[in-house]
Each structure stands twice: as structure tokens, then as C-alpha cells.
Design an enzyme around this catalytic site. Structure first.
Site, PDB file in Angstrom:
ATOM      1  NE  ARG A 184      -4.521   7.398  -2.518  1.00  0.00           N
ATOM      2  CZ  ARG A 184      -5.476   7.719  -3.378  1.00  0.00           C
ATOM      3  NH1 ARG A 184      -5.342   8.800  -4.153  1.00  0.00           N
ATOM      4  NH2 ARG A 184      -6.570   6.987  -3.483  1.00  0.00           N
ATOM      5  N   GLY A 190     -10.102   7.529  -2.792  1.00  0.00           N
ATOM      6  CA  GLY A 190     -10.608   6.931  -4.013  1.00  0.00           C
ATOM      7  C   GLY A 190      -9.867   7.483  -5.207  1.00  0.00           C
ATOM      8  NE  ARG A 229      -3.715   2.287   2.497  1.00  0.00           N
ATOM      9  CZ  ARG A 229      -3.509   3.429   3.123  1.00  0.00           C
ATOM     10  NH1 ARG A 229      -2.378   3.623   3.796  1.00  0.00           N
ATOM     11  NH2 ARG A 229      -4.407   4.391   3.090  1.00  0.00           N
ATOM     12  CG  HIS A 230      -0.974   4.890  -0.926  1.00  0.00           C
ATOM     13  ND1 HIS A 230      -1.215   5.724   0.149  1.00  0.00           N
ATOM     14  CD2 HIS A 230      -2.185   4.464  -1.351  1.00  0.00           C
ATOM     15  CE1 HIS A 230      -2.506   5.804   0.368  1.00  0.00           C
ATOM     16  NE2 HIS A 230      -3.133   5.044  -0.531  1.00  0.00           N
ATOM     17  N   GLY A 231       2.293   5.075   0.944  1.00  0.00           N
ATOM     18  CA  GLY A 231       2.554   5.736   2.213  1.00  0.00           C
ATOM     19  C   GLY A 231       1.450   6.717   2.581  1.00  0.00           C
ATOM     20  CD  GLU A 232       0.646  10.675   7.291  1.00  0.00           C
ATOM     21  OE1 GLU A 232       0.276  10.336   8.426  1.00  0.00           O
ATOM     22  OE2 GLU A 232       1.473  11.601   7.084  1.00  0.00           O
ATOM     23  CB  SER A 233      -2.139  10.204   0.880  1.00  0.00           C
ATOM     24  OG  SER A 233      -3.414   9.981   1.447  1.00  0.00           O
ATOM     25  CG  LEU A 234      -3.063  16.710   1.776  1.00  0.00           C
ATOM     26  CD1 LEU A 234      -2.167  17.258   2.880  1.00  0.00           C
ATOM     27  CD2 LEU A 234      -3.080  17.662   0.583  1.00  0.00           C
ATOM     28  CD  GLU A 240      -8.994   2.362  -2.950  1.00  0.00           C
ATOM     29  OE1 GLU A 240      -9.427   1.314  -3.496  1.00  0.00           O
ATOM     30  OE2 GLU A 240      -8.477   2.380  -1.818  1.00  0.00           O
TER      31      GLU A 240
END
Length: 204
Positions: free
Chosen positions: A58, A21, A7-12, A83
Site C-alpha cells: 500500500r 500493520g 501516508r499511503h492511499g486508501e487500502s483494502l 508499519e
């Protein structure tokens, strides 16, 4: 064949409590740091032979970091790894959407496309299409280790493909920021080696 799912890292969107989404929100500085730590861990433990990512930034930024900072493996992009298409909810604050676009009584059905969202059936179909192509292209290559970089919702759908679970199920797989899963496909056998590994974040 081994499949490393990340999974991607922390996003805004994570820190602002927004529906992501299809909202194309960037990684935070913390998310970039998480991706760097994941990249180093992956290179040391499970270096991939191929990287495929969602084009949303992301995820694609996370994949680029895994490639450039650790593995050197070129990144391929697949829109099928995006997503869930959450339609009018994309980018909205969760507090606002709960007022403007509440869930219908009885919850969301598999065929529902309200608020211009992708139905669960269509979402699963997209995941199955990607999964079928992935298996077909690597069917006879036991030395392949494919790294897929995607999103929490799509990772859950890929799990359902991998484990032959129904579209609507009470089974959900938790995936934290840069959570890593390792699967193995050996003929008809499917093995989950580990799920949602986050130990690389302990090294920060």
C-alpha cells in the site's frame, strides 16, 4: 533539508475495517486515484530529490505512482519504514480482534509484546534508527528534499523523533489517506511547515 512525509492511499484494510500493520493489503481503486492526485500536487509544489518507501504494497504502490506519474525520481525501499508489527492482529477484522485479543486492563505499556506485537519501545527505536541515518546522510545537503512514504503509526513515531517527544505521549498526529506533511531541518532547528495536507484530493 526538507522532508516530505506521505501516508499511503486508501487500502483494502481501511474499507474492510481490518488491522493492517504488517498485513500486506493493496490499495483500492480510490487509493490509486488518491496517489495520482498526490503525485501531481507534489510535482507541482514540492518535487523531491529522493523517495524512500516502506516495502508494504500500500505504501510502495503509492511511492511508485509518485515516482512514475509525476517526479521520475527512483524509489528506494527501507524496511524500517514499515508499519508497527502488530503480530497476531495483522489482517484481522477489528470486531474479531476485540473479542479474541482484547487490550489488557490498564492498556498497553511501552514494553508490552503481547499477541506477538512489536513493543512501543522497539517501534520507536526502529524509527529513531531510520531518522538518525537519514539525518546523517543528508546533513550537509540543504538542497535535498526527501519524500518518505509510510504508514500512520510510523509517521507518528517519526514525528516523535523529529520533535524529540517521549515514547509514550498524548500527542498524536492525524494523517488521512495520502496526507502530506512537510518538515525542515536547518542545523538544530526543526520546522513543521504544514501537517496532513489533503487539498490535492479536492481536485478529483
Amino acid at each position: 533539508m526538507e522532508i516530505l512525509v506521505v501516508r499511503h492511499g486508501e487500502s483494502l484494510g481501511d474499507i474492510e475495517q481490518r488491522h493492517e500493520g504488517r498485513a500486506d493489503l493493496p490499495l483500492t481503486e480510490k487509493g490509486i486515484e488518491q496517489a495520482l492526485l498526490a503525485a501531481k500536487w507534489i510535482q507541482h509544489n514540492y518535487p523531491p530529490t529522493k523517495i524512500i518507501t516502506s516495502p508494504l504494497q500500500r505504501a510502495s504502490k503509492t511511492a511508485a505512482i509518485i515516482s512514475s506519474e509525476a517526479t521520475g525520481v527512483p524509489v528506494q525501499t527501507s524496511e524500517e519504514l514499515m508499519e508497527w508489527n502488530n503480530g497476531l492482529l495483522a489482517g484481522m477484522l477489528r470486531s474479531e480482534s476485540a473479542i479474541m485479543y482484547p487490550l489488557p486492563e490498564g492498556g498497553r505499556k511501552a514494553h508490552d509484546t503481547f499477541y506477538e506485537c512489536e513493543s512501543a519501545i522497539a517501534f520507536r527505536s526502529r524509527a529513531e534508527h531510520f531518522w538518525s541515518k537519514l539525518l546523517d546522510s543528508n546533513l550537509n545537503n540543504n538542497n535535498e528534499r526527501v519524500c518518505l512514504v509510510s504508514h500512520g503509526g510510523m509517521i507518528n513515531m517519526l514525528y516523535r523523533c523529529f520533535l524529540n517527544l517521549p515514547i509514550i505521549t498524548e500527542v498524536n498526529i492525524r494523517t488521512g489517506d495520502t496526507g502530506i506533511h512537510l518538515w525542515e531541518v536547518d542545523g538544530k532547528e526543526r520546522i513543521v511547515t504544514f501537517s496532513n495536507y489533503l487539498g490535492h484530493l479536492d481536485n478529483k
